[in-house]
Design a protein around this motif. Structure first.
Motif, PDB file in Angstrom:
ATOM      1  N   GLU A 101       0.805  -1.230   0.000  1.00 17.87           N
ATOM      2  CA  GLU A 101       0.000   0.000   0.000  1.00 17.87           C
ATOM      3  C   GLU A 101       0.833   1.274   0.000  1.00 17.87           C
ATOM      4  N   GLY A 102       2.086   1.156   0.398  1.00 18.76           N
ATOM      5  CA  GLY A 102       2.928   2.347   0.430  1.00 18.76           C
ATOM      6  C   GLY A 102       3.715   2.464   1.709  1.00 18.76           C
ATOM      7  N   LEU A 103       4.023   3.703   2.079  1.00 12.12           N
ATOM      8  CA  LEU A 103       4.853   3.945   3.263  1.00 12.12           C
ATOM      9  C   LEU A 103       3.978   4.184   4.482  1.00 12.12           C
ATOM     10  N   HIS A 104       4.448   3.688   5.634  1.00  6.94           N
ATOM     11  CA  HIS A 104       3.717   3.924   6.877  1.00  6.94           C
ATOM     12  C   HIS A 104       4.704   4.263   7.985  1.00  6.94           C
ATOM     13  N   LYS A 105       4.198   5.034   8.939  1.00  6.93           N
ATOM     14  CA  LYS A 105       4.977   5.360  10.125  1.00  6.93           C
ATOM     15  C   LYS A 105       4.538   4.431  11.239  1.00  6.93           C
ATOM     16  N   ILE A 106       5.498   3.820  11.909  1.00  6.87           N
ATOM     17  CA  ILE A 106       5.183   2.955  13.040  1.00  6.87           C
ATOM     18  C   ILE A 106       5.859   3.536  14.274  1.00  6.87           C
ATOM     19  N   LYS A 107       5.087   3.697  15.336  1.00  5.85           N
ATOM     20  CA  LYS A 107       5.670   4.184  16.586  1.00  5.85           C
ATOM     21  C   LYS A 107       5.919   2.992  17.504  1.00  5.85           C
ATOM     22  N   GLY A 108       7.051   3.007  18.186  1.00  2.41           N
ATOM     23  CA  GLY A 108       7.356   1.926  19.110  1.00  2.41           C
ATOM     24  C   GLY A 108       8.076   2.439  20.325  1.00  2.41           C
ATOM     25  N   ASN A 109       7.998   1.606  21.382  1.00  2.00           N
ATOM     26  CA  ASN A 109       8.722   1.941  22.592  1.00  2.00           C
ATOM     27  C   ASN A 109      10.143   1.364  22.499  1.00  2.00           C
ATOM     28  N   LYS A 110      10.236   0.095  22.061  1.00  4.01           N
ATOM     29  CA  LYS A 110      11.552  -0.553  21.873  1.00  4.01           C
ATOM     30  C   LYS A 110      11.605  -1.130  20.461  1.00  4.01           C
ATOM     31  N   PHE A 111      12.817  -1.205  19.914  1.00  5.23           N
ATOM     32  CA  PHE A 111      13.013  -1.749  18.565  1.00  5.23           C
ATOM     33  C   PHE A 111      14.098  -2.821  18.590  1.00  5.23           C
ATOM     34  N   ILE A 112      13.833  -3.931  17.911  1.00  8.73           N
ATOM     35  CA  ILE A 112      14.841  -4.983  17.831  1.00  8.73           C
ATOM     36  C   ILE A 112      15.135  -5.239  16.351  1.00  8.73           C
ATOM     37  N   PHE A 113      16.370  -4.997  15.951  1.00  4.92           N
ATOM     38  CA  PHE A 113      16.755  -5.246  14.564  1.00  4.92           C
ATOM     39  C   PHE A 113      17.391  -6.631  14.462  1.00  4.92           C
ATOM     40  N   ALA A 114      16.668  -7.531  13.801  1.00  3.99           N
ATOM     41  CA  ALA A 114      17.145  -8.911  13.620  1.00  3.99           C
ATOM     42  C   ALA A 114      17.137  -9.185  12.116  1.00  3.99           C
ATOM     43  N   THR A 115      17.926  -8.385  11.413  1.00  6.00           N
ATOM     44  CA  THR A 115      17.855  -8.342   9.945  1.00  6.00           C
ATOM     45  C   THR A 115      18.749  -9.359   9.247  1.00  6.00           C
ATOM     46  N   GLY A 116      19.488 -10.176  10.021  1.00  8.85           N
ATOM     47  CA  GLY A 116      20.254 -11.241   9.397  1.00  8.85           C
ATOM     48  C   GLY A 116      21.490 -10.746   8.662  1.00  8.85           C
TER      49      GLY A 116
END
Ligand SMILES: Cc1cc2nc3c(=O)[nH]c(=O)nc-3n(C[C@H](O)[C@H](O)[C@H](O)COP(=O)(O)OP(=O)(O)OC[C@H]3O[C@@H](n4cnc5c(N)ncnc54)[C@H](O)[C@@H]3O)c2cc1C
Lengths: 362, 161
Positions: A101-116
């Motif tokens: 659908e396009g671009l979206h903004k996501i708000k978070g308290n914590k972020f975990i990058f497990a991008t391999g």
């Protein structure tokens, strides 16, 4: 309008799924995004029984480990969005994702990058000729889509991936003409090399590919021997008829997002490239931003899951502030298993790399 | 540096065997796993507790031959396909090996197959005595193949037309 989550996890490989598993024991509103159609990361392509720790599903086939992890996740607490790429992070709490659908903004308290991690390339003559494949692409074709990707393959790289993918190709009815390895030694585990050797596949150490040749596509490869300083030894050239050269020459952690986010990035050879500095609970120099799995240094699925558990635990603890002794106890178990995993000649490297990462940070 | 790091062929001096193994009249495991790798499913697979990985997960599995009853679960569970069961005296004049075989089609019971050693060299013929598939073996088919007695420590792969 933007959505809000307690924890946002990028990447649904073993590290991301394990992070969600642990975090969802203590908190809710967890989002996992992955750019693939299916969750599982590398797991969904692996038809072989995983080596590793029994506690982390070793001996189960990779694709089935993926299903076990998914089945264990609570649908109320964890939301999964496939075919969704994370494309930017803005401190302190905003992730930009892109889907159909396009671009979206996501708000978070914590972020975990497990991008391999992503596959490495090597230079040799005509390495852009059709018929030069990465091992990951070959696996995707045969194990996800059921396509026999080649007839006669030469594998470059005798690490575990080169050895295991060669075996999987043979199971698919592909002929492996040999495994070529520049180092004087087989880099992968002996047991995986032995499976190929007893089926008559030669493993040529101290050899490399000079180039691939053919009319618009790979028809043959020329290999040659290497001397002690990895210099080509003239007069040792050999021609091998093939239709595909498969590259399994290592992986590099995917740290682009962490880099863009402003994490402190360091080159650590033992961890296979540039990695984001993190503490013993996988938190980077940006508070609330965690890294886990191959993205924090290329290792294996058991280590990726443990790092995911660790990041998920700390993220949930920081949000919910649950019982401290429960937290410390769980942390200790994960630390103990990680330490045990990182003993022995194959894993000491990762241990040394992680140590350097933390010392340099201080 | 140890030879197997360049050849991919196990050094049998590093593999433990029961005392007087040639005289054994039942199947015993030959665990061709000699490197310190982070792997331990074999030790959990054995219902008799005959295999153990003591201390760190990277330690080499230890086997207690007395406890083994030849159930074959470890052969199916080993992710490295590195465990074989060997019976040097399967019958009066034949020995037999149980090996993991993850290819299609499967051989038929009673059929004759070619035997290959650890280097992929053809070393003789064998007869398929049994084929077992089970979830307990993680769906790795286990093939029991009988052969000349002096081949049991060499034959590690089969092929047939
Ligand atoms: C052939 C092969 C055999 C292996 N065999 C074993 C084995 O037997 N035992 C073992 O322990 N390990 C094995 N491994 C290693 C193991 O698979 C990896 O170490 C493990 O998958 C790493 O997990 P991860 O979650 O860190 O990364 P990955 O599994 O790579 O998952 C990363 C995920 O992140 C997603 N992603 C990345 N960037 C973005 C973005 N910007 N937006 C959205 N999504 C994103 C990707 O699509 C992917 O799904 C093997 C690997 C290979 C290639």
């Amino acid at each position: 309008m933007s959505e809000e989550y307690n924890i946002v996890i990028v990447g649904a490989g073993p590290a991301g799924l394990a992070a969600a598993t642990t975090a969802s024991k203590y908190t809710n509103k967890i989002l996992i995004v992955d750019e693939n159609i299916k969750p599982g990361g590398q797991l969904s392509k692996q038809t072989h029984k995983f080596f590793g720790s029994k506690n982390h599903y070793a001996s189960v086939r990779g694709v089935n480990i993926c299903n076990i992890l998914l089945d264990g996740l609570s649908k109320e607490k964890v939301c999964f969005r496939p075919e969704t790429s994370a494309i930017g992070f803005y401190k302190p709490d905003t992730l930009i994702i892109q889907d159909k659908e396009g671009l979206h903004k996501i708000k978070g308290n914590k972020f975990i990058f497990a991008t391999g991690a992503i596959e490495n390339m090597v230079s040799f003559e005509n390495n852009d000729l059709p018929g030069v494949y990465g091992a990951g692409a070959m696996q995707t074709l045969m194990n996800l889509y059921g396509v026999k990707p080649a007839e006669k393959v030469l594998m470059l790289g005798a690490g575990n991936i080169g050895l295991i993918v060669s075996y999987q190709l043979m199971q698919a009815g592909v002929e492996i003409m040999g495994v070529v390895e520049a180092s004087p030694f087989i880099g992968g585990y002996h047991v995986h090399a032995a499976k190929l050797r007893r089926m008559g596949v030669p493993i040529l150490t101290s050899h490399t590919v000079k180039g691939v040749y053919g009319d618009g596509k790979v028809e043959k490869a020329i290999i040659h021997k290497l001397g002690g300083g990895f210099e080509p030894l003239h007069g040792t050239e050999k021609t091998i008829e093939i239709d595909t050269l498969c590259l399994a020459v290592g992986l590099t952690p995917s740290v682009e997002l962490l880099h863009q986010a402003g994490c402190n990035i360091k080159f650590i050879k033992e961890l296979s490239g540039y990695v984001s500095v993190h503490d013993d609970m996988m938190e980077t120099n940006i508070p609330g931003v965690f890294v886990a799995g191959d993205a924090s240094g290329v290792e294996e699925a058991s280590a990726a899951m443990l790092e995911g558990n660790m990041a998920g635990l700390k993220a949930a603890y920081d949000i919910e502030g649950f019982n401290r002794s429960v937290f410390l106890n769980e942390k200790e178990i994960v630390e103990f298993e990680l330490k045990s995993l990182r003993t022995g000649p194959f894993c000491e490297r990762a241990q040394a790399g992680k140590k350097r990462l933390m010392v340099e940070e201080r | 540096m140890i030879a197997y790091k360049t050849t991919g062929i196990v050094d049998m001096e590093l593999v433990s065997l029961p005392q007087d193994w040639e005289k054994q009249t039942r199947f015993f495991p030959v665990i061709e796993c000699i490197e310190k790798i982070p792997c331990n499913p074999c030790s959990f697979s054995c219902p008799k507790g005959a295999i153990s990985v003591i201390g760190d997960i990277t330690n080499i599995p230890q086997i207690d031959f007395e406890r083994c009853n030849g159930c074959s679960i470890c052969v199916g569970k080993c992710p490295g396909l590195a465990i074989f069961l060997v019976n040097p005296n399967f019958s009066e004049n034949k020995g037999a090996v149980i090996l993991p075989y993850e290819f299609r089609p499967l051989p038929e019971k009673g059929s004759i197959v070619r035997l290959y050693d650890r280097e992929g060299k053809e070393i003789g013929e064998g007869m398929i005595e049994a084929i077992r598939t089970s979830k307990a073996f993680e769906n790795t088919p286990l093939v029991t193949v009988s052969m000349e007695k002096d081949l049991v420590m060499c034959a590690r792969h089969i092929r047939f037309d």
